[in-house]
Each structure stands twice: as structure tokens, then as C-alpha cells.
Design an enzyme around this catalytic site. Structure first.
Site, mmCIF file in Angstrom:
data_model
loop_
_atom_site.group_PDB
_atom_site.id
_atom_site.type_symbol
_atom_site.label_atom_id
_atom_site.label_comp_id
_atom_site.label_asym_id
_atom_site.label_seq_id
_atom_site.Cartn_x
_atom_site.Cartn_y
_atom_site.Cartn_z
ATOM 1 N N VAL A 144 54.269 28.744 101.725
ATOM 2 C CA VAL A 144 54.427 27.384 101.205
ATOM 3 C C VAL A 144 55.820 27.169 100.639
ATOM 4 O O VAL A 144 56.507 26.203 100.959
ATOM 5 C CB VAL A 144 53.365 27.096 100.116
ATOM 6 C CG1 VAL A 144 53.609 25.723 99.476
ATOM 7 C CG2 VAL A 144 51.965 27.166 100.704
ATOM 8 N N ASP A 195 61.804 34.290 93.457
ATOM 9 C CA ASP A 195 60.633 35.125 93.737
ATOM 10 C C ASP A 195 60.833 36.468 93.040
ATOM 11 O O ASP A 195 61.966 36.941 92.903
ATOM 12 C CB ASP A 195 60.451 35.332 95.250
ATOM 13 C CG ASP A 195 59.016 35.696 95.618
ATOM 14 O OD1 ASP A 195 58.335 34.880 96.259
ATOM 15 O OD2 ASP A 195 58.578 36.811 95.256
ATOM 16 N N ARG A 255 61.601 40.592 99.538
ATOM 17 C CA ARG A 255 61.432 39.271 100.153
ATOM 18 C C ARG A 255 62.704 38.435 99.989
ATOM 19 O O ARG A 255 63.190 37.830 100.950
ATOM 20 C CB ARG A 255 60.241 38.560 99.504
ATOM 21 C CG ARG A 255 60.046 37.107 99.924
ATOM 22 C CD ARG A 255 59.592 36.972 101.333
ATOM 23 N NE ARG A 255 59.202 35.584 101.644
ATOM 24 C CZ ARG A 255 59.182 35.074 102.859
ATOM 25 N NH1 ARG A 255 59.531 35.816 103.901
ATOM 26 N NH2 ARG A 255 58.812 33.839 103.068
ATOM 27 N N THR A 287 46.962 31.325 94.743
ATOM 28 C CA THR A 287 45.810 31.231 93.843
ATOM 29 C C THR A 287 44.601 31.818 94.576
ATOM 30 O O THR A 287 43.814 31.088 95.175
ATOM 31 C CB THR A 287 45.542 29.778 93.416
ATOM 32 O OG1 THR A 287 45.638 28.921 94.558
ATOM 33 C CG2 THR A 287 46.524 29.329 92.357
ATOM 34 N N THR A 334 46.921 25.556 94.991
ATOM 35 C CA THR A 334 45.573 24.988 95.001
ATOM 36 C C THR A 334 44.795 25.450 93.778
ATOM 37 O O THR A 334 44.699 26.651 93.504
ATOM 38 C CB THR A 334 44.832 25.400 96.276
ATOM 39 O OG1 THR A 334 45.571 24.944 97.405
ATOM 40 C CG2 THR A 334 43.435 24.788 96.305
ATOM 41 N N CYS A 363 43.237 29.297 102.319
ATOM 42 C CA CYS A 363 42.760 27.995 101.848
ATOM 43 C C CYS A 363 41.264 27.791 102.055
ATOM 44 O O CYS A 363 40.495 27.771 101.103
ATOM 45 C CB CYS A 363 43.524 26.869 102.548
ATOM 46 S SG CYS A 363 45.195 26.630 101.918
ATOM 47 N N ARG A 416 46.240 37.173 105.205
ATOM 48 C CA ARG A 416 45.567 36.916 103.937
ATOM 49 C C ARG A 416 44.110 36.511 104.162
ATOM 50 O O ARG A 416 43.815 35.601 104.921
ATOM 51 C CB ARG A 416 46.299 35.815 103.165
ATOM 52 C CG ARG A 416 47.669 36.212 102.638
ATOM 53 C CD ARG A 416 48.381 35.038 102.008
ATOM 54 N NE ARG A 416 48.666 33.989 102.986
ATOM 55 C CZ ARG A 416 49.154 32.793 102.661
ATOM 56 N NH1 ARG A 416 49.367 32.497 101.401
ATOM 57 N NH2 ARG A 416 49.408 31.899 103.607
#
Length: 426
Positions: free
Chosen positions: A14, A32, A37, A90, A125, A265, A336
Site C-alpha cells: 500500500v 519504514d 526494504r 493490521t 484497515t 484484506c 500474506r
């Protein structure tokens, strides 16, 4: 807009696409805590494959009076920012309870550099109320500032679809909100600078939070319905895809397909809504029933494979099964919350040895997260069963039957093979 400097906290699926787009228009810093990364991004490489290397390198190298982009792990580099956008994960725990730790830690980080007049926008979220009831108190405590007097907040839910090169961040209509009407307009104005699809200003932060969490809950319930249909039609002896194709000729029929429901999600968000519902004294029935059914599909697939093996007189114990695909969706490296792991676990319960092949997944990441070794190139040998678990394009050009022993079981979970080619499909 030239006096605005934006910090994006969290550079995953995202955060990075958002940071790159803002970096083309505004002075933007990506932050981050993952040193590797940040190093890879600054070298022009995005392992999530959401941003092309060329686009990333061009954005990093472009510096003008009005725009720039860099990534960092240092708080010093975001101290002079006045917009902070939080895009951290989240997840849920093993008991499917929301885990807000990354969000609260990110709030602590922002609180350390928060100044008067700054605006903190959350994209992660959550269930309704998290921004104002959980995050804002941390911002106040760490910064010593007063909410809606010294600093302000907004919420604009992410709508990224990993692996989708058509519906990218700028082409998806963006819901925005703010802690006061004036801040809501400022947040909306900020996003309008990059979102070509337009924005929708929600009436409050809680409304924006709720809108996000029900989007994926609705999809989850609809997929659960067709998964249940698949189980029913299997027992009746008719093809689910044939039924859905026929029903889909009606203009208002929703065209969902059966399958595994994982990812960051759809397989997670309903639990956030359920948690809040239970906190206010309501036990959600449809939401949790849909979750239970979808979470059962991995075991169901494995059990059907075993049933077909038994029907074909194939010895189940010590058999080998090739699992084609491990990511949570096709043509994407995202592992994920993949539900392919549920198929693997159930096969192992039957003493079947799984061999996992996925040309998209990072083998080191899979081993670190799940403890399984995977193959990035097609394994050699013969298998008693083969499951097409993910619809990667590469699988359509493989002679899958050639990988099976004589009379081996081929399960097309995603329905990508010609009808009748597989022994079974959802």
C-alpha cells in the site's frame, strides 16, 4: 500545495505505490523500519512488484522545486513533514483477533515528530473508532499536543489490489475523511492531487473506517455463498461453474466464484468488524458464518483429493502431491495469509507429502513465514496428486497430466483448465 511535505509510514504493497505517486507531485519521504526494504527501494527495486523498477528509479531521481521522493529509516528525515500517512499492516492473531500493534507503534513514531498544525492520516484497515479512540490518544501522549487544537487526523482507507496493473492507486476512487470539516477538505484536497479517479468525502472518520471494513466483508460473504454452493453441487453431481455461468446471464446476478479466501484484506477485515460488534454487545452471525465456511475450504479441498485417490485405488499414505501455487492470488508474489497452507496442512494429516511449486513466491520469505521449502522451477518426477491452487498464467502452458502417475488425481481449484481435463474442480 508547495508548502506541504508528506511522510508515508510503511512501504509495503500500500505505502510504496502511494509514496511514489505523491513523490511525483509533492515533497515526499517514505519511512519504514525495515532496513533491507528501504535499501532495496532506494536502489530502485520493489520486491512486491507493485512498482516497476523504471518508474521507481525515475521518481527517486526526479527532484524539482515542488516535488521529490526518498526513502529512509531515520526519524530525522520526517521531522519537517506536516502530513503523515500511516499505511502499516493490521493483521489478526491465531485466534482471529485484531492485532493493532503495528498501527499503535506507528502512532508512537509519528507522535515523536508531531508539530502544531500537522495532520495524521490513517489508511490501514480498522474497525470503526480505532483512529480516534486508539491512535489519537497515543499521538497526544507522545507529542504532548492536543487533538483538534494542535494537530488533526484523517482516515482514507486503502483500496490497493495486489498484482492488479489496471486498477492502480491513482485509478481507484478514494474515500477521504477528516477530524473537522476543514481538515476533511484539506485531506480530500491532498488526495485529489494524485487520484485521477476522483475522491469521495465521507461524513466522518468512523464512517470512512466502516465503509472500508464492510467492502471486504461483503465480498467475503458472497464468496462464502458460492463456496457453499460448490459443496452442494458437488454432492448433486453438477458442475458449479456451469451453474454460475447459466445464472450469470441475469443482469443483476453477482458473478463470484468459489475458492480459497486469503490475503491481507478479505480474509482478515470481517474479523475486525466482528470484534467491534462484539464490543458493543452484538454477536454477528452472517459475518462469522461466512468466515467459518471460507476458512474451511482448504481442508475441504484436501479431503476431496484424498477421496478421489481412494476411488482410483491410489495409496494415500506416503503419496506425493504437487501443489501448484502458494501465493494468496494469481500472478502476484504476495503470500500474506495464503490459505494454500491449509491444503498443505490437511494433506500432511493424511501422510501425504506436499511438494510446492510457485514461480512467483519468494522461497526465503515462504520458509521464514511458514516453515516450508518451495520450488521456483517446475519439479521433476511423478506425483499421485496435483492441485492447481493458484491461477498463475504459467500453469496454463504446462502439461499437468504429464506430471502425474498413471491415473493420478488432478484437482483444478481455480477452474483454469478446460472442462473435463481435471478430475475435480470447485
Amino acid at each position: 500545495m508547495n508548502n506541504k511535505k508528506i511522510a508515508i509510514l510503511g512501504l509495503g504493497y500500500v505505502g510504496l505505490p502511494l509514496a511514489v505517486e505523491f513523490g511525483k507531485k509533492q515533497h515526499t519521504v517514505g519511512f519504514d523500519i525495515n532496513v533491507n526494504r528501504v535499501k532495496e527501494i532506494n536502489e530502485g527495486f520493489d520486491r512486491t512488484l507493485e512498482i516497476s523498477n523504471d518508474d521507481l528509479k525515475n521518481t527517486l531521481s526526479h527532484v524539482s522545486e515542488n516535488s521529490s521522493f526518498k526513502c529512509t529509516t531515520s526519524l530525522e528525515d520526517i521531522k519537517d513533514c506536516n502530513y503523515f500517512i500511516v499505511t502499516v499492516p493490521t493483521p489478526t492473531d491465531k485466534n482471529n483477533r485484531p492485532v493493532l500493534t503495528p498501527l499503535l507503534k506507528a502512532s508512537e513514531t509519528v507522535g515523536k515528530v508531531l508539530k502544531k498544525g500537522d495532520i495524521v492520516i490513517y489508511e490501514s484497515t480498522v474497525y470503526p473508532g480505532v483512529t480516534e479512540d486508539e491512535c489519537v490518544p497515543i499521538l497526544e501522549m507522545v507529542s504532548g499536543l492536543k487533538f483538534n487544537q494542535d494537530f488533526f487526523a484523517g482516515y482514507s482507507p486503502e483500496r490497493i489490489n495486489p498484482g492488479d496493473k489496471e486498477h492502480t492507486v491513482t485509478k481507484i476512487l478514494k474515500v477521504t475523511s477528516g477530524s473537522t470539516p476543514e481538515i476533511a477538505e484539506k485531506v480530500d484536497e491532498l488526495y485529489r492531487t494524485i487520484i485521477v479517479a476522483g475522491t469521495f468525502k465521507a461524513s466522518s472518520i468512523k464512517v470512512a473506517e466502516a465503509a472500508k471494513v464492510i467492502e471486504n466483508s461483503q465480498r467475503d460473504i458472497n464468496i462464502a455463498f458460492v463456496n457453499e454452493l460448490s459443496k452442494i453441487f458437488n454432492k448433486i453431481g453438477i458442475d458449479t461453474n456451469d451453474v454460475l455461468e447459466a445464472a450469470g446471464t441475469k443482469w443483476n446476478f453477482l458473478k463470484y466464484k468459489p475458492g480459497l479466501v486469503g490475503g491481507h484484506c478479505i480474509g482478515v477485515d470481517p474479523y475486525y468488524l466482528a470484534q467491534k460488534a462484539q464490543e458493543v454487545g452484538y454477536h454477528p452471525e452472517i459475518i462469522l458464518a461466512g468466515r467459518r465456511l471460507n476458512d474451511s475450504m482448504g481442508a475441504y479441498v484436501a479431503e476431496e483429493v484424498v477421496k478421489h485417490m481412494v476411488k482410483k485405488d491410489i495409496q494415500v499414505k506416503n503419496a506425493k502431491a504437487l501443489i501448484c501455487g502458494f501465493t494468496f492470488k494469481e500472478n502476484c508474489p504476495d503470500i500474506r495469509n495464503t490459505k494454500v497452507i491449509d491444503i498443505i496442512s490437511e494433506l500432511e494429516a493424511f501422510n501425504i507429502t506436499p511438494v510446492i511449486y510457485d514461480p512467483w513466491a519468494d522461497s526465503d520469505e515462504v520458509y521464514h513465514e511458514y516453515g516450508y521449502s518451495i520450488e521456483n522451477t517446475l519439479p521433476v518426477g511423478k506425483f499421485e496428486a496435483l492441485i492447481v491452487a493458484v491461477a498463475h498464467n504459467e500453469f496454463q502452458s504446462i502439461n499437468l497430466r504429464g506430471l502425474l502417475v498413471e491415473n493420478g488425481v488432478l484437482f483444478d481449484l481455480k477452474g483454469i483448465l478446460p472442462k473435463g481435463f481435471a478430475d475435480f474442480r470447485l
